[in-house]
Enzyme design. Structure first.
Site, PDB file in Angstrom:
ATOM      1  N   LYS A  86       0.833  -1.212   0.000  1.00  0.00           N
ATOM      2  CA  LYS A  86       0.000   0.000   0.000  1.00  0.00           C
ATOM      3  C   LYS A  86       0.869   1.264   0.000  1.00  0.00           C
ATOM      4  O   LYS A  86       0.663   2.164  -0.794  1.00  0.00           O
ATOM      5  CB  LYS A  86      -0.928   0.028   1.237  1.00  0.00           C
ATOM      6  CG  LYS A  86      -1.862  -1.160   1.334  1.00  0.00           C
ATOM      7  CD  LYS A  86      -2.720  -1.100   2.581  1.00  0.00           C
ATOM      8  CE  LYS A  86      -1.975  -1.118   3.888  1.00  0.00           C
ATOM      9  NZ  LYS A  86      -1.258  -2.364   4.201  1.00  0.00           N
ATOM     10  N   ARG A 117      -9.761   1.127   8.474  1.00  0.00           N
ATOM     11  CA  ARG A 117      -9.280  -0.203   8.830  1.00  0.00           C
ATOM     12  C   ARG A 117     -10.344  -1.038   9.524  1.00  0.00           C
ATOM     13  O   ARG A 117     -10.083  -2.167   9.918  1.00  0.00           O
ATOM     14  CB  ARG A 117      -8.110  -0.070   9.767  1.00  0.00           C
ATOM     15  CG  ARG A 117      -6.815   0.035   8.988  1.00  0.00           C
ATOM     16  CD  ARG A 117      -5.783  -0.198   9.932  1.00  0.00           C
ATOM     17  NE  ARG A 117      -4.564  -0.795   9.731  1.00  0.00           N
ATOM     18  CZ  ARG A 117      -3.486  -0.221   9.254  1.00  0.00           C
ATOM     19  NH1 ARG A 117      -3.516   0.932   8.700  1.00  0.00           N
ATOM     20  NH2 ARG A 117      -2.355  -0.833   9.277  1.00  0.00           N
ATOM     21  N   ARG A 136      12.012  -5.087   4.340  1.00  0.00           N
ATOM     22  CA  ARG A 136      11.675  -3.679   4.104  1.00  0.00           C
ATOM     23  C   ARG A 136      12.672  -2.746   4.802  1.00  0.00           C
ATOM     24  O   ARG A 136      13.067  -2.977   5.938  1.00  0.00           O
ATOM     25  CB  ARG A 136      10.270  -3.386   4.640  1.00  0.00           C
ATOM     26  CG  ARG A 136       9.989  -1.880   4.693  1.00  0.00           C
ATOM     27  CD  ARG A 136       8.551  -1.557   4.835  1.00  0.00           C
ATOM     28  NE  ARG A 136       7.948  -2.076   6.050  1.00  0.00           N
ATOM     29  CZ  ARG A 136       6.641  -2.059   6.268  1.00  0.00           C
ATOM     30  NH1 ARG A 136       5.825  -1.580   5.363  1.00  0.00           N
ATOM     31  NH2 ARG A 136       6.157  -2.550   7.379  1.00  0.00           N
ATOM     32  N   ARG A 166      11.523  -0.758  10.388  1.00  0.00           N
ATOM     33  CA  ARG A 166      10.502  -0.254  11.294  1.00  0.00           C
ATOM     34  C   ARG A 166      10.462  -1.084  12.567  1.00  0.00           C
ATOM     35  O   ARG A 166      10.649  -2.287  12.526  1.00  0.00           O
ATOM     36  CB  ARG A 166       9.130  -0.314  10.594  1.00  0.00           C
ATOM     37  CG  ARG A 166       8.833   0.986   9.888  1.00  0.00           C
ATOM     38  CD  ARG A 166       7.608   0.944   9.057  1.00  0.00           C
ATOM     39  NE  ARG A 166       6.450   0.279   9.658  1.00  0.00           N
ATOM     40  CZ  ARG A 166       5.286   0.156   9.027  1.00  0.00           C
ATOM     41  NH1 ARG A 166       5.136   0.664   7.809  1.00  0.00           N
ATOM     42  NH2 ARG A 166       4.269  -0.455   9.593  1.00  0.00           N
ATOM     43  N   ARG A 197      -0.465  -7.989  13.346  1.00  0.00           N
ATOM     44  CA  ARG A 197      -1.073  -7.054  12.398  1.00  0.00           C
ATOM     45  C   ARG A 197      -1.870  -7.811  11.337  1.00  0.00           C
ATOM     46  O   ARG A 197      -2.948  -7.375  10.924  1.00  0.00           O
ATOM     47  CB  ARG A 197       0.022  -6.195  11.728  1.00  0.00           C
ATOM     48  CG  ARG A 197       0.371  -4.987  12.569  1.00  0.00           C
ATOM     49  CD  ARG A 197       1.813  -4.571  12.441  1.00  0.00           C
ATOM     50  NE  ARG A 197       2.219  -4.205  11.107  1.00  0.00           N
ATOM     51  CZ  ARG A 197       3.484  -4.284  10.656  1.00  0.00           C
ATOM     52  NH1 ARG A 197       4.444  -4.722  11.447  1.00  0.00           N
ATOM     53  NH2 ARG A 197       3.780  -3.906   9.444  1.00  0.00           N
TER      54      ARG A 197
HETATM   55  P1  AP5 Z   1       4.863  -1.588   1.853  1.00  0.00           P
HETATM   56  O1  AP5 Z   1       4.433  -0.785   0.681  1.00  0.00           O
HETATM   57  O2  AP5 Z   1       5.683  -0.895   2.900  1.00  0.00           O
HETATM   58  O3  AP5 Z   1       3.632  -2.366   2.530  1.00  0.00           O
HETATM   59  P2  AP5 Z   1       2.289  -1.843   3.176  1.00  0.00           P
HETATM   60  O4  AP5 Z   1       1.163  -2.570   2.505  1.00  0.00           O
HETATM   61  O5  AP5 Z   1       2.235  -0.348   3.192  1.00  0.00           O
HETATM   62  O6  AP5 Z   1       2.415  -2.464   4.635  1.00  0.00           O
HETATM   63  P3  AP5 Z   1       2.589  -1.802   6.064  1.00  0.00           P
HETATM   64  O7  AP5 Z   1       3.377  -2.768   6.912  1.00  0.00           O
HETATM   65  O8  AP5 Z   1       3.136  -0.411   6.003  1.00  0.00           O
HETATM   66  O9  AP5 Z   1       1.141  -1.768   6.555  1.00  0.00           O
HETATM   67  P4  AP5 Z   1       0.700  -1.675   8.012  1.00  0.00           P
HETATM   68  O10 AP5 Z   1      -0.749  -1.642   7.865  1.00  0.00           O
HETATM   69  O11 AP5 Z   1       1.228  -2.719   8.930  1.00  0.00           O
HETATM   70  O12 AP5 Z   1       1.400  -0.384   8.571  1.00  0.00           O
HETATM   71  P5  AP5 Z   1       0.901   1.076   8.724  1.00  0.00           P
HETATM   72  O13 AP5 Z   1       2.084   1.925   8.604  1.00  0.00           O
HETATM   73  O14 AP5 Z   1      -0.283   1.364   7.882  1.00  0.00           O
HETATM   74  O15 AP5 Z   1       5.688  -2.852   1.272  1.00  0.00           O
HETATM   75  C1  AP5 Z   1       6.305  -3.791   2.146  1.00  0.00           C
HETATM   76  C2  AP5 Z   1       7.657  -4.265   1.548  1.00  0.00           C
HETATM   77  O16 AP5 Z   1       7.408  -5.002   0.361  1.00  0.00           O
HETATM   78  C3  AP5 Z   1       8.588  -3.114   1.145  1.00  0.00           C
HETATM   79  O17 AP5 Z   1       9.906  -3.477   1.455  1.00  0.00           O
HETATM   80  C4  AP5 Z   1       8.408  -3.002  -0.395  1.00  0.00           C
HETATM   81  O18 AP5 Z   1       9.601  -2.543  -1.024  1.00  0.00           O
HETATM   82  C5  AP5 Z   1       8.086  -4.443  -0.771  1.00  0.00           C
HETATM   83  N1  AP5 Z   1       7.158  -4.531  -1.901  1.00  0.00           N
HETATM   84  C6  AP5 Z   1       6.015  -3.791  -2.076  1.00  0.00           C
HETATM   85  N2  AP5 Z   1       5.378  -4.162  -3.210  1.00  0.00           N
HETATM   86  C7  AP5 Z   1       6.145  -5.175  -3.747  1.00  0.00           C
HETATM   87  C8  AP5 Z   1       6.015  -5.988  -4.942  1.00  0.00           C
HETATM   88  N3  AP5 Z   1       4.961  -5.860  -5.771  1.00  0.00           N
HETATM   89  N4  AP5 Z   1       6.978  -6.926  -5.179  1.00  0.00           N
HETATM   90  C9  AP5 Z   1       8.048  -7.074  -4.317  1.00  0.00           C
HETATM   91  N5  AP5 Z   1       8.211  -6.334  -3.197  1.00  0.00           N
HETATM   92  C10 AP5 Z   1       7.278  -5.392  -2.915  1.00  0.00           C
HETATM   93  O19 AP5 Z   1       0.360   1.066  10.246  1.00  0.00           O
HETATM   94  C11 AP5 Z   1       1.253   0.894  11.345  1.00  0.00           C
HETATM   95  C12 AP5 Z   1       0.466   0.935  12.659  1.00  0.00           C
HETATM   96  O20 AP5 Z   1      -0.177   2.226  12.810  1.00  0.00           O
HETATM   97  C13 AP5 Z   1      -0.695  -0.071  12.795  1.00  0.00           C
HETATM   98  O21 AP5 Z   1      -0.254  -1.331  13.228  1.00  0.00           O
HETATM   99  C14 AP5 Z   1      -1.593   0.630  13.837  1.00  0.00           C
HETATM  100  O22 AP5 Z   1      -1.098   0.482  15.141  1.00  0.00           O
HETATM  101  C15 AP5 Z   1      -1.463   2.102  13.430  1.00  0.00           C
HETATM  102  N6  AP5 Z   1      -2.500   2.513  12.461  1.00  0.00           N
HETATM  103  C16 AP5 Z   1      -2.293   2.929  11.168  1.00  0.00           C
HETATM  104  N7  AP5 Z   1      -3.471   3.226  10.564  1.00  0.00           N
HETATM  105  C17 AP5 Z   1      -4.443   2.975  11.493  1.00  0.00           C
HETATM  106  C18 AP5 Z   1      -5.859   3.064  11.478  1.00  0.00           C
HETATM  107  N8  AP5 Z   1      -6.525   3.465  10.387  1.00  0.00           N
HETATM  108  N9  AP5 Z   1      -6.530   2.729  12.602  1.00  0.00           N
HETATM  109  C19 AP5 Z   1      -5.894   2.348  13.712  1.00  0.00           C
HETATM  110  N10 AP5 Z   1      -4.550   2.217  13.800  1.00  0.00           N
HETATM  111  C20 AP5 Z   1      -3.828   2.531  12.703  1.00  0.00           C
END
Ligand code: AP5
Length: 211
Positions: free
Chosen positions: A13, A85, A124, A155, A166
């Site tokens: 994402k 979410r 990552r 991270r 998660r």
């Molecule tokens: P990446 O693009 O970083 O993945 P992502 O889908 O963004 O995954 P996240 O881990 O960031 O999602 P998350 O939901 O856990 O974290 P968030 O920051 O939102 O890609 C991952 C890796 O794969 C990278 O190394 C990339 O290079 C590689 N890659 C990507 N595409 C690829 C492909 N096609 N082929 C090969 N490699 C590829 O949230 C963190 C925390 O914040 C949550 O746990 C929660 O505590 C809080 N939070 C955030 N939003 C909310 C909400 N709405 N409500 C409540 N709590 C929230």
């Protein structure tokens, strides 16, 4: 363009939102980035949400909604990464959109199996200077410091325990949102196991086709 990116942790994402934002000029709104910035600032709010983030649990809805609300209004064109979410956040988003008389173009669900996601998350690296996301194998770190000086860090919530938690939370609370948006005919599903550019192409194509 007003789109929501859904998908499990590691589906891409953040990666896709950064690319589409660069290509199309849409604002990238990542609630995860907002949460990490608040924690890093050392504020009282940051301290109160750190444990949720580190455990891999959702931060309480009312806090997240207050945090992201001002950004929706700031631009006509945006990509929401990590919000909504759960159903209560999706309903809050509907109310916020009604207030600014805007509509969602599409909710794009990035689909990938859990075993692939763990491998992606453990490789990552994120640049502290630019916030850009890389992968040690699939999207290598730039060697030219003018392109991105780094440092490139892992991270804190990318521990195996937190990743597992998660994913559990995703399947329980976020995945059902596919039905929420399918019922409105604005759900698009994209195969996120493909290469990074192919996934971008499919997302853009599905948004263009969206009613
Ligand atoms: P990446 O693009 O970083 O993945 P992502 O889908 O963004 O995954 P996240 O881990 O960031 O999602 P998350 O939901 O856990 O974290 P968030 O920051 O939102 O890609 C991952 C890796 O794969 C990278 O190394 C990339 O290079 C590689 N890659 C990507 N595409 C690829 C492909 N096609 N082929 C090969 N490699 C590829 O949230 C963190 C925390 O914040 C949550 O746990 C929660 O505590 C809080 N939070 C955030 N939003 C909310 C909400 N709405 N409500 C409540 N709590 C929230």
């Amino acid at each position: 363009m007003r789109i929501v990116l859904l998908g499990p942790q590691g589906a891409g994402k953040g990666t896709q939102a950064q690319r589409i934002s660069r290509e199309k000029g849409a604002k990238h709104i990542s609630t995860g980035d907002l949460v990490r910035a608040e924690i890093k600032s050392g504020s009282e709010l940051g301290q109160s949400i750190k444990d949720y983030n580190d455990r891999g649990d959702l931060v309480p809805d009312e806090i997240i909604i207050e945090m992201m609300k001002p950004y929706l209004d700031e631009a006509d064109s945006w990509i929401l990464d990590g919000f909504p979410r759960n159903e209560s956040q999706a309903e809050a988003l509907d109310r916020m959109l009604a207030e600014i008389e805007a509509e969602l173009d599409a909710a794009v669900a990035l689909e990938a199996p859990d075993d692939l996601l763990v491998e992606r998350l453990s490789g990552r690296r994120t640049s502290e200077a630019t916030g850009n996301i890389y992968h040690v194998e699939y999207d290598p770190l730039p060697e030219d410091s003018e392109e991105d000086p780094g440092p490139f860090v892992q991270r804190e919530d990318d521990s195996e325990e937190s990743i597992r938690r998660r994913l559990e939370v995703y399947h329980e609370q976020t995945e059902p949102l596919k039905g929420y948006y399918a019922d409105r005919d604005i759900l698009a599903q994209v195969d996120a196991t493909q290469g990074i550019s192919e996934v971008t192409d499919d997302i853009l194509e599905s948004v263009e086709k969206s009613p």
